[in-house]
Design a protein around this motif. Structure first.
Motif, short mmCIF file in Angstrom:
data_model
loop_
_atom_site.label_atom_id
_atom_site.label_comp_id
_atom_site.label_asym_id
_atom_site.label_seq_id
_atom_site.Cartn_x
_atom_site.Cartn_y
_atom_site.Cartn_z
N PRO A 49 0.81 -1.23 0.03
CA PRO A 49 -0.07 -0.05 -0.11
C PRO A 49 0.79 1.44 -0.02
CG PRO A 49 -0.97 -1.69 1.64
CD PRO A 49 0.23 -2.15 1.35
N MET A 50 1.81 1.23 0.47
CA MET A 50 2.88 2.50 0.70
C MET A 50 3.86 2.67 -0.87
SD MET A 50 2.31 3.71 3.57
CE MET A 50 0.65 2.81 3.21
N TYR A 52 2.34 1.48 -3.49
CA TYR A 52 1.64 2.05 -4.57
C TYR A 52 1.45 3.39 -4.57
CZ TYR A 52 -2.67 2.67 -7.15
OH TYR A 52 -3.62 2.89 -8.08
N LEU A 53 1.25 4.30 -3.46
CA LEU A 53 1.27 5.54 -3.25
C LEU A 53 2.58 6.19 -3.72
CD1 LEU A 53 0.03 6.01 0.30
CD2 LEU A 53 -1.21 6.62 -1.75
N LEU A 96 4.23 2.53 7.42
CA LEU A 96 3.12 2.53 8.11
C LEU A 96 3.30 2.08 9.61
CD1 LEU A 96 0.15 3.54 8.47
CD2 LEU A 96 -0.58 1.18 7.41
N ALA A 118 2.73 7.01 7.51
CA ALA A 118 1.37 7.33 6.68
C ALA A 118 0.71 7.26 7.96
CB ALA A 118 1.29 6.05 5.89
N HIS A 166 -5.11 -0.33 9.30
CA HIS A 166 -5.41 -0.68 7.86
C HIS A 166 -6.27 0.30 7.24
CE1 HIS A 166 -5.23 -4.83 10.02
NE2 HIS A 166 -4.56 -5.22 8.77
N TRP A 168 -5.62 1.84 4.68
CA TRP A 168 -5.54 1.73 3.21
C TRP A 168 -6.77 1.27 2.40
CZ3 TRP A 168 -2.57 -1.31 6.08
CH2 TRP A 168 -2.87 -2.56 5.79
N TYR A 174 -7.34 6.62 2.74
CA TYR A 174 -6.27 6.36 1.47
C TYR A 174 -5.95 7.68 1.04
CZ TYR A 174 -3.14 3.35 -1.07
OH TYR A 174 -1.79 2.72 -1.53
N VAL A 177 -3.97 10.42 3.15
CA VAL A 177 -2.64 9.79 3.33
C VAL A 177 -2.05 10.33 1.84
CG1 VAL A 177 -0.96 7.69 3.37
CG2 VAL A 177 -3.11 7.93 4.72
N ALA A 178 -2.60 9.76 0.84
CA ALA A 178 -1.96 10.45 -0.68
C ALA A 178 -1.69 11.96 -0.69
CB ALA A 178 -2.80 9.94 -1.68
N TYR A 316 -3.95 -1.81 -6.88
CA TYR A 316 -4.84 -1.32 -5.70
C TYR A 316 -6.10 -1.10 -6.44
CZ TYR A 316 -7.13 1.44 -2.32
OH TYR A 316 -7.88 1.75 -0.92
#
Length: 334
Positions: A49-50, A52-53, A96, A118, A166, A168, A174, A177-178, A316
């Motif tokens: 998930p990190m 992907y960002l 995270l 994050a 969790h 994301w 999410y 966070v982005a 994602y």
């Protein structure tokens, strides 16, 4: 959060020292340390998930390494000395806190200036085996109102022990966070700030579209309760007025008690649950046993801790849309 097979802090600190000595002696190794030479910002992320960002927002200006390889359950990750050593050579680290204690300790030891947790970019909440209070009979709008009240009470407590990491799995969180990641990349690499902002805006739009799809897709459902292997979907459940019933709690390794199994059987009957969900990177044994004992179907609800060849999508957004389709079928959404 109880996490599996934790590495003792002393062991991690020793590995950090060994890794740094190895890096110094060899003059660098492949990976993050080498990629600075291509002119790109060297970015290390903790897990998918990190990653992907960083890739979506960084675009062509970053070179991204992730500490967790595809197919590895993130909670189980044990870092190699080489990986620990290379952390100190990164330009930017995105992780995270609370998911991978071994990673948390190694990153703390690395001391990289541009290090972003994050979890500090949104508000974390407490979740257990259930997503929240009993909201039976509520509409999604009424549930969201209660959710907002709960968020107001919890504001400013993002770092509380035991909070659910969790984030994301909620497209709205999410996206928050982005935005924070985009801002931090602009500080780390101001020469490309305009591109980072443009990429952030594009990703936030995609996440907004995903949020809209979930909200409309789950609006009219026969039941709002779903059962899943471990309680990874608390944020998603709260966002869309659902009730998550986890076989285990936040820790996917913990075993449910006989009392919990009985409670789930009763809940399944009362709330007209049709499906028990399991996930891709953890054992499905308990979920399949519960489904068999209660005459329910099984399906995959992916917590998106990693992308593999068996994932129902290549990234994602695709996997989240597959999750939406699975939920719509299980909940009888029209």
């Amino acid at each position: 959060m109880n996490v599996r097979r934790l590495i003792p802090t002393t062991a991690v600190a020793g590995a950090v020292t060994l890794g740094l000595l190895t890096l110094s002696a060899c003059g660098g190794t492949s990976g993050a340390a080498d990629k600075a030479s291509d002119g790109k910002l060297s970015v290390v992320t903790s897990f998918y998930p990190m990653q992907y960002l960083a890739e979506q927002i960084g675009g062509d200006h970053v070179s991204v390494d992730t500490l967790t390889e595809p197919g590895v359950e993130p909670h189980d990750l044990e870092l190699k000395p080489r990986q620990i050593g290379e952390l100190g050579e990164a330009d930017y680290i995105l992780y995270l806190k609370g998911v991978q204690p071994a990673v948390d300790e190694a990153i703390k030891q690395a001391g990289v200036k541009h290090t972003v947790d994050a979890a500090t970019l949104t508000t974390l909440e407490e979740h257990g085996t259930e997503a929240g209070h009993d909201h039976a009979g509520e509409t999604a709008e009424e549930h969201s109102a209660h959710e907002g009240e709960a968020h107001a009470d919890e504001h400013g407590h993002a770092s509380e022990a035991g909070a659910d990491p969790h984030i994301w799995l909620d497209p709205v969180k999410y996206a928050e966070v982005a935005k924070g990641v985009g801002a931090s990349l602009q500080k780390a690499d101001p020469d490309h700030a305009a591109d980072y902002q443009k990429n952030t805006d594009a990703l936030v739009k995609k996440l907004g579209d995903l949020d809209t799809a979930f909200e409309s897709g789950l609006k009219n459902a026969t039941t709002r309760t779903f059962i899943t292997t471990h309680s990874a979907f608390g944020y998603l459940a709260e966002r869309y007025g659902l009730e998550q019933e986890g076989i285990t709690g936040i820790d996917p390794e913990s075993e449910p008690s006989p009392a919990r199994i009985k409670e789930l059987q009763e809940t399944a009957k009362k709330d007209k649950v049709t499906t028990v969900f399991f996930e891709t990177l953890a054992s499905d044994k308990t979920a399949r046993t519960l489904a068999s004992d209660t005459g329910l179907k099984t399906d995959v609800l992916d917590p998106l801790e990693g992308i593999t060849d068996t994932s129902k999508g290549d990234d994602y957004i695709e996997v989240m849309r597959s999750n939406l389709a699975a939920l719509k079928t299980a909940l009888g959404a029209k």
